[in-house]
Design an enzyme around this catalytic site. Structure first.
Site, mmCIF file in Angstrom:
data_model
loop_
_atom_site.group_PDB
_atom_site.id
_atom_site.type_symbol
_atom_site.label_atom_id
_atom_site.label_comp_id
_atom_site.label_asym_id
_atom_site.label_seq_id
_atom_site.Cartn_x
_atom_site.Cartn_y
_atom_site.Cartn_z
ATOM 1 C CG ASN A 114 -11.370 -5.691 2.372
ATOM 2 O OD1 ASN A 114 -11.536 -5.360 1.199
ATOM 3 N ND2 ASN A 114 -10.223 -5.552 2.992
ATOM 4 C CD GLU A 119 -5.511 2.879 -1.385
ATOM 5 O OE1 GLU A 119 -5.167 4.044 -1.154
ATOM 6 O OE2 GLU A 119 -6.168 2.559 -2.397
ATOM 7 C CE LYS A 159 -5.419 -9.439 -6.117
ATOM 8 N NZ LYS A 159 -6.491 -8.444 -6.060
ATOM 9 C CG PHE A 217 -15.248 -9.964 -6.095
ATOM 10 C CD1 PHE A 217 -14.301 -9.286 -6.837
ATOM 11 C CD2 PHE A 217 -14.898 -10.454 -4.849
ATOM 12 C CE1 PHE A 217 -13.024 -9.112 -6.342
ATOM 13 C CE2 PHE A 217 -13.623 -10.289 -4.354
ATOM 14 C CZ PHE A 217 -12.694 -9.611 -5.096
ATOM 15 C CB CYS A 240 -7.044 -7.422 2.465
ATOM 16 S SG CYS A 240 -5.714 -6.223 2.255
ATOM 17 C CE LYS A 289 -9.439 -2.177 2.951
ATOM 18 N NZ LYS A 289 -9.275 -2.361 1.520
ATOM 19 N N GLY A 308 -7.902 -15.549 -0.267
ATOM 20 C CA GLY A 308 -6.692 -15.512 0.569
ATOM 21 C C GLY A 308 -6.155 -14.104 0.526
ATOM 22 C CB VAL A 317 -0.961 -0.009 1.213
ATOM 23 C CG1 VAL A 317 -1.568 1.360 1.441
ATOM 24 C CG2 VAL A 317 -2.058 -1.023 0.973
ATOM 25 N NE ARG A 332 1.034 -9.780 2.658
ATOM 26 C CZ ARG A 332 1.030 -8.438 2.815
ATOM 27 N NH1 ARG A 332 1.193 -7.917 4.003
ATOM 28 N NH2 ARG A 332 0.870 -7.646 1.765
HETATM 29 N N1 LIG Z 1 -2.130 -5.112 0.455
HETATM 30 C C1 LIG Z 1 -3.276 -4.598 0.067
HETATM 31 O O1 LIG Z 1 -3.772 -4.897 -1.022
HETATM 32 C C2 LIG Z 1 -4.023 -3.612 0.928
HETATM 33 C C3 LIG Z 1 -5.091 -2.894 0.383
HETATM 34 C C4 LIG Z 1 -5.754 -1.973 1.186
HETATM 35 C C5 LIG Z 1 -5.364 -1.791 2.509
HETATM 36 N N2 LIG Z 1 -4.329 -2.509 3.030
HETATM 37 C C6 LIG Z 1 -3.918 -2.261 4.400
HETATM 38 O O2 LIG Z 1 -2.782 -1.399 4.358
HETATM 39 C C7 LIG Z 1 -1.868 -1.718 5.408
HETATM 40 C C8 LIG Z 1 -0.513 -2.081 4.843
HETATM 41 O O3 LIG Z 1 -0.648 -3.252 4.067
HETATM 42 P P1 LIG Z 1 0.518 -3.777 3.125
HETATM 43 O O4 LIG Z 1 -0.032 -4.923 2.369
HETATM 44 O O5 LIG Z 1 1.118 -2.626 2.403
HETATM 45 O O6 LIG Z 1 1.551 -4.287 4.228
HETATM 46 P P2 LIG Z 1 3.072 -4.703 4.021
HETATM 47 O O7 LIG Z 1 3.355 -5.729 5.059
HETATM 48 O O8 LIG Z 1 3.323 -5.019 2.583
HETATM 49 O O9 LIG Z 1 3.876 -3.363 4.346
HETATM 50 C C9 LIG Z 1 3.956 -2.814 5.620
HETATM 51 C C10 LIG Z 1 5.305 -2.106 5.711
HETATM 52 O O10 LIG Z 1 5.348 -1.351 6.919
HETATM 53 C C11 LIG Z 1 6.675 -1.400 7.420
HETATM 54 N N3 LIG Z 1 6.676 -1.015 8.827
HETATM 55 C C12 LIG Z 1 6.226 -1.688 9.924
HETATM 56 N N4 LIG Z 1 6.411 -0.972 11.035
HETATM 57 C C13 LIG Z 1 6.981 0.198 10.657
HETATM 58 C C14 LIG Z 1 7.381 1.370 11.347
HETATM 59 N N5 LIG Z 1 7.243 1.468 12.683
HETATM 60 N N6 LIG Z 1 7.936 2.359 10.645
HETATM 61 C C15 LIG Z 1 8.077 2.267 9.300
HETATM 62 N N7 LIG Z 1 7.699 1.200 8.587
HETATM 63 C C16 LIG Z 1 7.157 0.174 9.255
HETATM 64 C C17 LIG Z 1 7.093 -2.835 7.148
HETATM 65 O O11 LIG Z 1 8.500 -2.979 7.196
HETATM 66 C C18 LIG Z 1 6.498 -3.049 5.764
HETATM 67 O O12 LIG Z 1 7.419 -2.710 4.748
HETATM 68 C C19 LIG Z 1 -2.546 -2.849 6.191
HETATM 69 O O13 LIG Z 1 -3.296 -2.279 7.234
HETATM 70 C C20 LIG Z 1 -3.473 -3.475 5.176
HETATM 71 O O14 LIG Z 1 -4.572 -4.110 5.765
HETATM 72 C C21 LIG Z 1 -3.650 -3.400 2.262
#
Ligand SMILES: NC(=O)c1ccc[n+]([C@@H]2O[C@H](COP(=O)([O-])OP(=O)(O)OC[C@H]3O[C@@H](n4cnc5c(N)ncnc54)[C@H](O)[C@@H]3O)[C@@H](O)[C@H]2O)c1
Length: 434
Positions: free
Chosen positions: A209, A149, A321, A250, A261, A205, A258, A11, A328
């Site tokens: 989901n 997001e 997917k 969908f 999220c 959000k 999976g 994200v 994950r």
């Molecule tokens: N992946 C998706 O498709 C998606 C879509 C919408 C919302 N989200 C939400 O967005 C958030 C992030 O998801 P993601 O998939 O990007 O996670 P991710 O695990 O890919 O990335 C999280 C990042 O945060 C970093 N991090 C952790 N603690 C930190 C800190 N204290 N300071 C700086 N960086 C730090 C980690 O090192 C990692 O790089 C989650 O809450 C998720 O639910 C994800």
């Protein structure tokens, strides 16, 4: 505008890059120094279509930079986004430790008014909690806003650049107006920017989901009933998707949802309801999904009985997917663990997720460079992820390479009649086979 994005995962990296693409100066921060080094060397640690080129271009134009220095990033920015992970905690609730550490770090770096925006998916009430965490560390003024997001992995850049809607939550009019200004270039085709209180934004959000997960479990359950009653889910799907209240999106049957999220967010929502407001429907959605993730293995076991030990299986598709390398909570993990548990061997191929798979399975399975290589000496082909390149393979070659012409299709990507004519024993979900 001058922006910081904390958390450079799926994200944060997409959001930071797209915000730079529209002319803002963006500093992306992560505690993972290896990730930051990689990004500073021009490489992107994840696979997301279109992202690498956009990162490189914006970094070259000096609108996008990467650092581990949160203090510097906050001091240089007017708006700070929190995009760190909120993984599932031991009781199913979202684990907010990364959000808390980030909020406290931002607070310590404040040197004047800043807008702090939560982009991570966080339980309802977190914005209020963040305000308290920050207030405890600083006397500088600040505003907190929620900006959930909705991007999909595999089309995240496109989704961010052209969102169906932008949701902004908060009670500070100055902060909301600034965020509206920031997002205006992304909604030029008229899609709305919705402003609301932060609790409703946070809930939106989870509700989105949960609805999507429900659609998947619904169609999977109907597919199973089709199989039982000798109806065809393909036909049924076509018939119901033309109802505008239902729509075509969908409602494809598969091996269960999976990813990073849906599983954790449905569990977090069940956790939010707790005993006071039992989330009866969502519990069922999860139960259906857990059962569906076993569909492929159950079919394999149904065919081969207890003679799986020593057999080799080819698995096409490992990511949860297509168009992502994210594994994950991927259904492929359940399948492969079950096969290995039964003493079978696995030869696997995925166009992008091989590195992620290696982190999970190590040398317990074989990885192949091409999809056909996975078939050598395998007793059957198992399709887990519907990458485009699996849709029209050279079936004569597939047949030649397998020891027996058997395909278990967890995504219904082939036509049962065609495969029957080609001499395959073909299993798919909820369809009539001749
Ligand atoms: N992946 C998706 O498709 C998606 C879509 C919408 C919302 N989200 C939400 O967005 C958030 C992030 O998801 P993601 O998939 O990007 O996670 P991710 O695990 O890919 O990335 C999280 C990042 O945060 C970093 N991090 C952790 N603690 C930190 C800190 N204290 N300071 C700086 N960086 C730090 C980690 O090192 C990692 O790089 C989650 O809450 C998720 O639910 C994800």
């Amino acid at each position: 505008m001058k922006l910081a994005v904390v958390g450079t995962g799926y994200v944060g990296l997409v959001a930071g890059t797209c915000l730079a693409e529209s002319g803002n100066d963006v500093i992306c921060v992560d505690i993972d120094a290896k990730k930051i080094d990689l990004l500073n060397s021009g490489k992107v640690p994840i696979y997301e279509p279109g992202l690498e080129e956009m990162v490189r271009r914006n970094a070259e134009d000096q609108r996008l930079s990467f650092t581990t220095d949160l203090d510097l990033a906050v001091k240089s920015s007017e708006i700070v986004f929190i995009a760190v992970g909120t993984p599932q905690g031991p009781t199913g609730h979202a684990n907010l430790e990364y959000v808390k550490a980030t909020a406290q770090g931002i607070a310590k770096a404040l040197d004047g008014f800043k807008i702090i925006v939560t982009k991570s998916t966080v339980p309802v009430g977190t914005a209020d909690q963040i305000k308290q965490w920050i207030k405890a560390e600083t006397s500088h003024p600040f505003a907190v806003a929620s900006n959930p997001e909705f991007m999909k992995e595999g089309a995240a850049v496109e989704d961010f650049m052209k969102p169906d809607r932008v949701v902004l939550g908060g009670d500070n009019p100055e902060a909301l107006a600034k965020l509206r200004e920031l997002y205006d270039p992304f909604v030029r085709t008229g899609n709305p920017i919705l402003t609301m209180d932060s609790r409703s934004a946070e809930m939106s959000k989870y509700a989105a989901n949960a609805m999507l997960a429900t659609k998947i479990s619904f169609i999977n359950e109907v597919a199973r009933l089709c199989e039982e009653m000798h109806a065809d889910i393909g036909e049924v799907r076509r018939a119901i998707s033309l109802d505008r209240r239902i729509g075509p999106h969908f409602i494809f049957p598969g091996v269960g949802y999976g990813g990073s999220c849906f599983p954790k967010d449905t569990r977090a929502m069940i956790g939010m309801g707790g005993e006071r407001q039992e989330m009866v429907l969502l519990k069922a959605v999860e139960q259906v999904n857990e059962r569906q993730k076993r569909w492929l293995f159950d079919k394999v076991e149904g065919h081969f009985g207890d003679k799986l030990a020593g057999l080799t299986f080819a698995v096409w598709g490992l990511a949860f997917k297509p168009r992502t390398d994210d594994m994950r909570d991927a259904p492929a993990i359940n399948l492969i663990e079950s096969l290995l548990g039964a003493g079978a061997r696995v030869q696997a191929f995925d166009p992008e997720a091989m590195e992620e798979a290696r982190k999970i399975f190590g040398d317990r399975i074989q990885y192949t460079h091409r999809n056909y290589d996975a078939l050598h000496g395998a007793a059957a082909l198992l399709i887990v992820t519907e990458w485009n390149e699996f849709r029209r393979p050279d079936f004569a070659r597939v047949k030649n390479l397998l020891t027996e012409p058997i395909i278990f299709d967890g995504r219904n990507i082939y036509d049962p009649a065609d495969l029957g004519k080609l001499g395959f024993t073909y299993y798919s979900i909820g369809r009539r086979h001749g």
